[in-house]
Design a protein around this motif. Structure first.
Motif, short mmCIF file in Angstrom:
data_model
loop_
_atom_site.label_atom_id
_atom_site.label_comp_id
_atom_site.label_asym_id
_atom_site.label_seq_id
_atom_site.Cartn_x
_atom_site.Cartn_y
_atom_site.Cartn_z
N ALA A 140 -4.62 0.04 -3.70
CA ALA A 140 -3.39 -0.53 -3.16
C ALA A 140 -2.29 -0.71 -4.21
O ALA A 140 -1.14 -0.34 -3.95
CB ALA A 140 -3.71 -1.86 -2.46
N PRO A 141 -2.57 -1.25 -5.39
CA PRO A 141 -1.48 -1.35 -6.38
C PRO A 141 -0.91 -0.01 -6.81
O PRO A 141 0.31 0.14 -6.99
CB PRO A 141 -2.15 -2.08 -7.56
CG PRO A 141 -3.29 -2.83 -6.95
CD PRO A 141 -3.79 -1.94 -5.86
N ASN A 142 -1.78 0.98 -6.98
CA ASN A 142 -1.27 2.32 -7.35
C ASN A 142 -0.46 2.93 -6.22
O ASN A 142 0.54 3.63 -6.45
CB ASN A 142 -2.44 3.23 -7.69
CG ASN A 142 -3.16 2.80 -8.95
OD1 ASN A 142 -2.58 2.11 -9.79
ND2 ASN A 142 -4.42 3.18 -9.09
N LEU A 176 11.37 -1.00 4.78
CA LEU A 176 10.19 -1.55 5.45
C LEU A 176 8.98 -0.80 4.92
O LEU A 176 8.87 0.42 5.08
CB LEU A 176 10.30 -1.37 6.97
CG LEU A 176 9.10 -1.80 7.80
CD1 LEU A 176 8.82 -3.28 7.63
CD2 LEU A 176 9.30 -1.47 9.27
N CYS A 177 8.07 -1.52 4.27
CA CYS A 177 6.91 -0.93 3.64
C CYS A 177 5.66 -1.26 4.46
O CYS A 177 5.44 -2.41 4.84
CB CYS A 177 6.75 -1.45 2.21
SG CYS A 177 5.39 -0.69 1.30
N LEU A 178 4.85 -0.24 4.73
CA LEU A 178 3.59 -0.39 5.47
C LEU A 178 2.45 0.09 4.59
O LEU A 178 2.51 1.18 4.02
CB LEU A 178 3.62 0.45 6.76
CG LEU A 178 4.70 0.11 7.78
CD1 LEU A 178 4.77 1.17 8.86
CD2 LEU A 178 4.42 -1.25 8.41
N LEU A 179 1.41 -0.74 4.47
CA LEU A 179 0.23 -0.40 3.70
C LEU A 179 -0.98 -0.39 4.63
O LEU A 179 -1.18 -1.32 5.42
CB LEU A 179 0.00 -1.41 2.56
CG LEU A 179 1.15 -1.58 1.55
CD1 LEU A 179 0.74 -2.59 0.49
CD2 LEU A 179 1.51 -0.25 0.90
N ARG A 230 -0.74 -4.00 6.22
CA ARG A 230 0.21 -4.96 5.65
C ARG A 230 1.61 -4.38 5.75
O ARG A 230 1.81 -3.17 5.56
CB ARG A 230 -0.13 -5.26 4.19
CG ARG A 230 -1.59 -5.67 3.94
CD ARG A 230 -1.90 -7.04 4.49
NE ARG A 230 -3.32 -7.34 4.37
CZ ARG A 230 -3.89 -7.86 3.28
NH1 ARG A 230 -3.15 -8.13 2.21
NH2 ARG A 230 -5.18 -8.10 3.26
N ALA A 231 2.59 -5.23 6.04
CA ALA A 231 3.98 -4.79 6.19
C ALA A 231 4.89 -5.77 5.46
O ALA A 231 4.60 -6.98 5.37
CB ALA A 231 4.37 -4.71 7.66
N ARG A 232 6.00 -5.26 4.96
CA ARG A 232 6.97 -6.10 4.24
C ARG A 232 8.35 -5.48 4.38
O ARG A 232 8.51 -4.26 4.29
CB ARG A 232 6.57 -6.21 2.76
CG ARG A 232 7.47 -7.13 1.95
CD ARG A 232 7.05 -7.14 0.51
NE ARG A 232 7.88 -8.01 -0.29
CZ ARG A 232 7.82 -8.10 -1.62
NH1 ARG A 232 6.95 -7.35 -2.28
NH2 ARG A 232 8.61 -8.92 -2.27
N LEU A 233 9.34 -6.34 4.59
CA LEU A 233 10.73 -5.90 4.70
C LEU A 233 11.51 -6.46 3.52
O LEU A 233 11.48 -7.67 3.26
CB LEU A 233 11.35 -6.39 6.01
CG LEU A 233 12.80 -5.99 6.27
CD1 LEU A 233 12.92 -4.49 6.48
CD2 LEU A 233 13.36 -6.74 7.47
N PRO A 277 0.74 -8.12 -4.47
CA PRO A 277 0.28 -7.08 -3.53
C PRO A 277 -1.24 -7.12 -3.39
O PRO A 277 -1.94 -7.76 -4.18
CB PRO A 277 0.76 -5.79 -4.19
CG PRO A 277 0.74 -6.10 -5.65
CD PRO A 277 1.13 -7.55 -5.78
N PRO A 278 -1.80 -6.42 -2.42
CA PRO A 278 -3.27 -6.28 -2.33
C PRO A 278 -3.84 -5.68 -3.61
O PRO A 278 -3.19 -4.90 -4.30
CB PRO A 278 -3.46 -5.35 -1.13
CG PRO A 278 -2.22 -5.51 -0.32
CD PRO A 278 -1.12 -5.77 -1.29
#
Length: 307
Positions: A100-102, A127-130, A257-260, A278-279
């Motif tokens: 996840a960090p990479n 908008l980021c989606l993981l 996971r999502a973040r704006l 982050p995760p």
């Protein structure tokens, strides 16, 4: 028992039912000429009167089209990072991994990649989606839930590949059992030239008669059209109701996971995206998507993912 010689001939007994069509075909030809004459006689004697629904709905149509254009007309820029892309994931052969960090570093780095001419470089939101996983089947399941609502080509391919790799891991230990040869199979009649030509000819004659069998009066056609339009409206309403019910009361999914972040330019979006906690690296098999656009252009997807 003796073997009889083969003589290729037309199957008269199998197709004797075709003789029953001749009377209906002659009647259909006469009816066609009579119908053409009746329609010619009606020319100039009939009028139509449109209903009041069109004028009453015009204002709602204009407002609805404008709202739909504002809501869906702007397509945000999209970036998808997966462990199977060249130079992204770690590992050898088919076994590729991306923590996840990479993944977040790859997504943020592409915001300031000047070699990519398609990158956004104006004051916008991101908008980021993981999609987090530790196994191929877990990644495929998470992507399947998301792709059912908002499929992206790269995520669909990643889901398919992760599913195949998971299946490979479980099936490579199974020993297949093969039956004795040869095996029964269906006779490929569609490849036979005579059968194909005969089927087309007979199907064409049946289609002509079916068009007459389906004939009805204009008033009956109008009543059937009104019934179909009412049923179509009810079906559309029910479809929207079912979609809302499907998305209502959903439970949080820890594998997504999502973040704006924003507004800001590419450098500011990258800095904001890397802030926070982050995760961690325990999520060794991840994929992500970054959508960049205006706040209005991202509103539908933002609400879809619960932000």
């Amino acid at each position: 028992m003796t073997w009889s010689p083969v003589t290729m001939r037309w199957p008269e007994q199998a197709t004797q039912w075709m003789g029953q069509l001749s009377a209906a075909q002659h009647l259909a030809g006469g009816e066609l000429a009579s119908t053409a004459k009746r329609l010619a006689d009606l020319n100039g004697k009939t009028t139509t009167n449109p209903g009041p629904v069109g004028a009453a709905a015009q204002g709602a149509i204009v407002a609805g089209r404008a709202a739909l254009a504002n809501q869906m007309g702007e397509a945000p820029a999209c970036l998808v990072v997966t462990p199977f892309q060249s130079g992204v994931g770690q590992g050898r052969g088919y076994q590729r991994f991306l923590s996840a960090p990479n993944l977040l570093q790859h997504l943020a780095g592409k915001l300031v990649d000047v070699s990519d001419t398609g990158r956004p470089d104006t004051q916008q939101h991101a908008l980021c989606l993981l999609f987090l996983a530790t196994r191929f089947d877990q990644l495929a399941d998470g992507l399947a839930r998301f792709n059912a609502l908002l499929p992206m080509p790269d995520l669909v391919r990643t889901e398919r590949r992760a599913r195949h790799l998971s299946k490979l891991e479980t099936e490579k230990w199974e020993i297949p059992t093969a039956g004795t040869l040869p095996r029964w199979q269906a006779l490929p009649l569609e490849r036979c030239t005579v059968v194909k030509a005969a089927k087309q000819s007979m199907a064409g004659q049946l289609a002509v008669l079916e068009s007459y069998a389906a004939d009805s009066s204009p008033l009956g056609n109008l009543a059937a059209l009104a019934s179909r339009k009412a049923a179509q409206q009810q079906g559309r309403d029910q479809q929207l109701t079912d979609l809302k019910a499907l998305l209502a009361g959903g439970n949080p999914d820890s594998s997504m996971r999502a973040r704006l972040v924003g507004p800001g330019n590419a450098t500011e979006l990258r800095r904001a995206l890397l802030k926070g906690d982050p995760p961690g690296h325990e999520w060794v098999l991840c994929a992500g998507a970054l959508l960049v656009g205006s706040e209005q252009g991202l509103s539908f997807v933002r609400e879809l993912v619960g932000l």
